[in-house]
Write an enzyme that holds these catalytic residues in place. Structure first.
Site, PDB file in Angstrom:
ATOM      1  N   ASP A   1       0.647  -1.383  -0.105  1.00 32.23           N
ATOM      2  CA  ASP A   1       0.140   0.065   0.022  1.00 32.23           C
ATOM      3  C   ASP A   1       0.720   0.975   0.599  1.00 32.23           C
ATOM      4  O   ASP A   1       0.249   2.104  -0.213  1.00 32.23           O
ATOM      5  CB  ASP A   1      -1.259   0.177   1.204  1.00 32.23           C
ATOM      6  CG  ASP A   1      -0.510  -0.331   2.824  1.00 32.23           C
ATOM      7  OD1 ASP A   1       0.907  -0.265   2.692  1.00 32.23           O
ATOM      8  OD2 ASP A   1      -1.031   0.221   3.431  1.00 32.23           O
ATOM      9  N   SER A   2       2.331   0.716  -0.229  1.00 35.10           N
ATOM     10  CA  SER A   2       3.386   2.300   0.257  1.00 35.10           C
ATOM     11  C   SER A   2       2.833   2.806  -1.834  1.00 35.10           C
ATOM     12  O   SER A   2       3.096   3.960  -1.459  1.00 35.10           O
ATOM     13  CB  SER A   2       4.501   1.645  -0.268  1.00 35.10           C
ATOM     14  OG  SER A   2       4.950   0.274  -1.019  1.00 35.10           O
TER      15      SER A   2
ATOM     16  N   ASP B   1      -1.090  -6.052  -0.327  1.00 34.26           N
ATOM     17  CA  ASP B   1      -1.161  -5.709   1.087  1.00 34.26           C
ATOM     18  C   ASP B   1      -2.795  -5.977   1.500  1.00 34.26           C
ATOM     19  O   ASP B   1      -3.961  -5.130   0.739  1.00 34.26           O
ATOM     20  CB  ASP B   1      -1.099  -4.225   1.713  1.00 34.26           C
ATOM     21  CG  ASP B   1       0.284  -4.108   1.867  1.00 34.26           C
ATOM     22  OD1 ASP B   1       0.575  -5.142   2.900  1.00 34.26           O
ATOM     23  OD2 ASP B   1       1.592  -2.735   2.002  1.00 34.26           O
TER      24      ASP B   1
ATOM     25  N   LYS C   1      -0.903  -9.279   2.473  1.00 35.03           N
ATOM     26  CA  LYS C   1      -0.632  -9.118   3.793  1.00 35.03           C
ATOM     27  C   LYS C   1      -1.098  -7.781   4.811  1.00 35.03           C
ATOM     28  O   LYS C   1      -2.040  -7.355   4.551  1.00 35.03           O
ATOM     29  CB  LYS C   1       0.741  -7.594   3.841  1.00 35.03           C
ATOM     30  CG  LYS C   1       2.240  -7.504   4.651  1.00 35.03           C
ATOM     31  CD  LYS C   1       3.350  -7.162   4.046  1.00 35.03           C
ATOM     32  CE  LYS C   1       3.629  -6.254   3.908  1.00 35.03           C
ATOM     33  NZ  LYS C   1       2.916  -5.297   4.595  1.00 35.03           N
TER      34      LYS C   1
ATOM     35  N   GLU D   1      -1.317  -5.773   8.411  1.00 34.14           N
ATOM     36  CA  GLU D   1      -0.330  -4.753   9.143  1.00 34.14           C
ATOM     37  C   GLU D   1      -0.910  -5.566  11.056  1.00 34.14           C
ATOM     38  O   GLU D   1      -1.777  -4.815  10.903  1.00 34.14           O
ATOM     39  CB  GLU D   1      -0.420  -3.171   9.657  1.00 34.14           C
ATOM     40  CG  GLU D   1       0.297  -3.092   7.965  1.00 34.14           C
ATOM     41  CD  GLU D   1       0.439  -1.694   8.144  1.00 34.14           C
ATOM     42  OE1 GLU D   1       0.292  -0.730   8.700  1.00 34.14           O
ATOM     43  OE2 GLU D   1       1.132  -1.252   6.545  1.00 34.14           O
TER      44      GLU D   1
ATOM     45  N   GLU E   1       9.506  -4.032  10.072  1.00 34.71           N
ATOM     46  CA  GLU E   1       9.970  -3.077   9.353  1.00 34.71           C
ATOM     47  C   GLU E   1      10.353  -2.264  10.664  1.00 34.71           C
ATOM     48  O   GLU E   1       9.864  -1.819  11.665  1.00 34.71           O
ATOM     49  CB  GLU E   1       8.871  -2.413   8.859  1.00 34.71           C
ATOM     50  CG  GLU E   1       9.389  -0.778   8.257  1.00 34.71           C
ATOM     51  CD  GLU E   1       8.254   0.294   7.607  1.00 34.71           C
ATOM     52  OE1 GLU E   1       7.247  -0.735   6.897  1.00 34.71           O
ATOM     53  OE2 GLU E   1       8.155   0.827   6.666  1.00 34.71           O
TER      54      GLU E   1
HETATM   55  O1  KIV Z   1       3.275  -0.800   1.793  1.00 37.89           O
HETATM   56  C1  KIV Z   1       4.937  -1.662   0.978  1.00 37.89           C
HETATM   57  O2  KIV Z   1       5.788  -1.133   0.219  1.00 37.89           O
HETATM   58  C2  KIV Z   1       5.571  -1.807   2.294  1.00 37.89           C
HETATM   59  C3  KIV Z   1       6.606  -2.496   2.855  1.00 37.89           C
HETATM   60  C4  KIV Z   1       7.619  -0.997   3.157  1.00 37.89           C
HETATM   61  C5  KIV Z   1       6.549  -3.471   3.099  1.00 37.89           C
HETATM   62  O3  KIV Z   1       4.639  -2.404   3.480  1.00 37.89           O
END
Ligand code: KIV
Length: 303
Positions: free
Chosen positions: A46-47, A85, A115, A117, A184
């Site tokens: 989600d970056s 994510d 993924k 969090e 992280e």
């Molecule tokens: O969203 C993302 O790119 C991430 C990485 C920084 C691990 O969660």
């Protein structure tokens, strides 16, 4: 052609001390290039909110954003294990919606895993997803979706109590069935300890050299942004941002000066064919190159 890795392969890579390389990607070309370069796992992080969509945080990223970008990545990287994510508030708000959102990412996006969090607090969600057949990667330490709760992007686990909490979170995720965890912005000794304590692969980002693999953001290792902000834990492998800016600047200059297009970039036609395109006028009556009002209408191809 190499085969897509599985979660079993990834766990075996940890046992064999074969470091796992993970990179984010958000579209077809970035995924294709990452796959051609031999990346083990692609993360549609989600970056994308920060590096592609221009948001300050990952919080505005929606499930539809993730599905849209994952679909493009899946088209570009058909032999690579893809994790996507689950965005802010698409899990941890009721079992049914968590399952439904994860299913959407896999069915419509084409990811092989999701993924999430969080640690012990989301372990029951992780366990429900795993029971439903969805591979889950955990994410603890600095969790960007909670940036406002954490008070900024700071290194985590420096105090004993925080380190203990992170160890408990990692154990809880492993027990819940996560196949791997992203750690992280955590101190190197703590990350090494967690990697040694667990049997599932720990993928570090700003977590030092003792992890089982590393993940970085595509735009960070390529300096593909403007302005580019240096991060201590990132190594730049190419400066694509400067290359792109310079290339576009040259294009603008050449268009304005008439240097582009050159002879090599233009299509010629048989002299007799050109009048035919203008309604069959006699050869020699019109000069489409010098008389702009006579230029072919859009869509007419001179090949
Ligand atoms: O969203 C993302 O790119 C991430 C990485 C920084 C691990 O969660």
């Amino acid at each position: 052609m190499r085969k897509r890795l599985t979660i079993t392969n990834l766990k075996k890579m940890k046992q064999d001390r074969n470091a796992i390389s993970v990179l984010t990607a958000y579209d077809y070309p970035s995924a294709k290039l990452a796959e051609e370069a031999g990346i083990d796992v692609i993360l549609v992080g989600d970056s994308l909110g920060n590096v592609v969509l221009g948001y300050d945080t990952t919080i505005p990223v929606t499930i539809d954003d993730i599905v849209y970008h994952t679909r493009a990545v899946a088209r570009g990287a058909q032999q690579t294990f893809i994790v996507a994510d689950m965005p802010f508030m698409t899990y941890g708000i009721g079992r049914e919606s968590t399952l439904r959102n994860a299913a959407k990412i896999m069915q419509e996006g084409g990811a092989q895993a999701v993924k999430l969090e969080g640690g012990a607090d989301i372990a029951s969600d992780v366990s429900a997803l795993v029971k439903a057949g969805i591979p889950v990667m955990g994410h603890i330490g600095l969790t960007p979706q909670s940036v406002h709760q954490l008070g900024g992007y700071k290194v985590q686990g420096k105090l004993d109590a925080d380190a203990e909490r992170l160890m408990n979170d990692a154990k809880a995720l492993e027990e819940a069935g996560a196949f791997s965890i992203v750690l992280e912005l955590v101190t190197e000794p703590l990350a090494t300890m967690i990697s040694e304590m667990l049997t599932i692969p720990i993928i570090g980002i700003g977590a030092g050299r003792g992890c089982d693999g590393q993940v970085l953001v595509y735009h960070d290792i390529l300096q593909y942004s403007s302005p580019y902000f240096e991060k201590k834990f990132v190594k730049t492998y190419a400066d694509i941002g400067t290359t792109i800016r310079n290339a576009i600047q040259s294009y603008v200059e050449e268009v304005k000066s008439g240097q582009f297009p050159e002879e090599a970039h233009v299509f010629s036609a048989q002299p007799a064919a050109i009048p035919a395109l203008y309604g069959g006028a006699n050869e020699g009556q019109k000069d489409p190159v010098n008389d702009k009002k006579d230029l072919p209408k859009k869509g007419v191809r001179l090949t």
